[in-house]
Enzyme design. Structure first.
Site, short mmCIF file in Angstrom:
data_model
loop_
_atom_site.label_atom_id
_atom_site.label_comp_id
_atom_site.label_asym_id
_atom_site.label_seq_id
_atom_site.Cartn_x
_atom_site.Cartn_y
_atom_site.Cartn_z
N LEU A 242 -14.56 -15.31 62.53
CA LEU A 242 -14.49 -14.30 61.48
C LEU A 242 -15.90 -13.89 61.04
CD1 LEU A 242 -11.75 -16.11 59.35
CD2 LEU A 242 -11.41 -14.25 60.99
N GLU A 243 -16.82 -14.86 61.11
CA GLU A 243 -18.18 -14.61 60.61
C GLU A 243 -19.01 -13.79 61.60
OE1 GLU A 243 -20.17 -18.15 59.20
OE2 GLU A 243 -22.09 -17.12 59.13
N ARG A 244 -18.70 -13.92 62.89
CA ARG A 244 -19.62 -13.33 63.88
C ARG A 244 -19.13 -12.07 64.57
NH1 ARG A 244 -21.37 -19.14 66.65
NH2 ARG A 244 -22.98 -19.64 65.11
#
Ligand SMILES: Cc1cc2nc3c(=O)[nH]c(=O)nc-3n(C[C@H](O)[C@H](O)[C@H](O)COP(=O)(O)OP(=O)(O)OC[C@H]3O[C@@H](n4cnc5c(N)ncnc54)[C@H](O)[C@@H]3O)c2cc1C
Length: 376
Positions: A242-244
């Site tokens: 989700l972060e990248r």
């Protein structure tokens, strides 16, 4: 590795047009400080307004107060926000990853306590992973949680913790045993807890969103442990998709680009500016397709960690190229103190863009994740 081409459905395009209309009214040009993508001003009222529209916590489960919508629908909203350099700082981390982590790994009590407030835009979260001696090699972290009656005592230091200064909670990864990977556990720590010291670190552009967080005998009840003891590493790894892989990895300077393209590039004149704009748009379109494809994978329950690393590795280098291109066409160094908000934002981008290939995992580390992923 698999990135399947996909496009927005008619309903998704309707959502996009609703968001555009709302933001045209809520954020007229000049009414807010322009942000560099996700590194934007924290405006709690704006976050609450988005929450009341149902545009935060969109993909969190409905039964716990989330929107029950898809990751693609969330992408549509986020894309419109970042395109305008909107003040997303207050809700950013909670909306992007902490809420999803709690929905997936939290207890009933935690889901009922946090998810509705995240969806209303009432909570600011920070992520405490990196330490002074552990960044890329995250499994070497030393901050420790030791068992005591009713909970845990945390001791150690986290660093580069974005938004910790204004956060309500820090979702932190700490060591609960000496086992390198299975000895890590996540905790949701209230920033008002005694024994915590949060000290801002001035960034190159004069902003203060980064922090050092020191824990000295900080008591955390066991009810604030997220997931099983020892499950922190795998929970943290799933968060990375989700972060990248999202649009935030290629939209940091989108408002600068659209301003430059609208005012300074004349397609009928041809020349280098037109060539550069065409090249930027071609790469942007490819990144958008990749992020969309990743969101569709998340929607069917997959965890596209390798694909997300691929997007971040390529897209953050692209963002740095964009800054260089706009500066080249300006023909001089942009002035941080300029009265033109776009020039001042460009000057900030020049200062901070080197960090885009570091935050969220460095380019070298992402290359290694991609290489391992395609070999797996
Ligand atoms: C703007 C910004 C915001 C951040 N926000 C947060 C946050 O909110 N929460 C948080 O926990 N952290 C945050 N970070 C920290 C970030 O995750 C780390 O800086 C990053 O993971 C790199 O770790 P490090 O700084 O310790 O560098 P190091 O790990 O020491 O790396 C130094 C250099 O060595 C290279 N290197 C390291 N290991 C290898 C390897 N195995 N192979 C090849 N090369 C290697 C790296 O690529 C890098 O070039 C943020 C950082 C920045 C810049």
């Amino acid at each position: 590795m698999r990135l399947v081409p996909t496009r927005l459905t008619a309903e998704e395009l309707d959502l996009q047009s609703d968001v555009r209309s709302y933001l045209d009214q809520r954020l007229p040009v000049g009414s807010y400080p322009l942000g560099l993508g996700m590194a934007a001003t924290a405006d709690p009222q704006f976050s609450r307004d988005l929450g009341s529209k149902g545009w935060l916590g969109m993909s969190l489960p409905k039964e716990y107060g989330g929107g029950g919508r898809s990751a693609v629908e969330r992408l549509i909203v986020v894309e419109e926000l970042l395109a305008r350099g909107a003040p997303v700082g207050y809700h950013w981390t909670a909306d992007r990853q902490s809420g999803a982590n709690i929905a997936q790994n939290g207890t009933e009590e935690q889901k009922r306590a946090f998810i509705p407030a995240i969806a209303r835009g009432e909570l600011c979260f920070a992520i405490g992973m990196s330490e002074p001696d552990s960044g890329s090699d995250l499994a070497s972290i030393k901050t420790r949680a030791s068992r005591v009656d009713g909970g845990w005592l945390l001791n150690g230091t986290k660093v580069w913790t974005s938004y910790a200064g204004g956060a309500d909670y820090i979702l932190t990864l700490v060591r609960t045993s000496d086992d390198r990977h299975h000895g890590l556990t996540q905790f949701i720590v209230d920033t008002k807890t005694e024994g915590m010291t949060i000290s801002p670190i001035e960034f190159l552009d004069g902003t203060w969103e980064l922090n050092e967080v020191v824990f000295v005998d900080v008591f955390v009840p066991d009810s604030c442990r997220l997931g099983e003891v020892g499950a922190g590493w795998s929970q943290n790894t799933s968060e990375l998709a989700l972060e990248r892989g999202g649009v935030d990895r290629w939209m940091s300077c989108m408002s600068i680009l659209t301003h430059w393209a609208a005012l300074q590039v004349d397609p009928s004149a041809g020349g280098h500016a037109v060539f550069d704009l065409g090249s930027i748009v071609a790469r942007l379109w490819a990144f958008r397709g990749m992020s969309l494809s990743i969101a569709r994978m998340v929607d069917v329950g997959e965890s596209p960690v390798t694909e997300a690393a691929l997007v971040k590795e390529m897209a953050t280098r692209f963002e740095q190229d964009c800054v260089r291109t706009v500066v080249k066409h300006l023909g001089r160094a942009p002035d941080l103190m300029s009265e033109d908000p776009y020039e001042s934002l460009l000057a900030r981008a020049v200062l901070v863009s080197p960090s885009w290939t570091i935050r969220g995992g460095t380019t070298e580390v992402l290359r290694s994740v991609v290489a391992k992923g395609i070999k797996a």
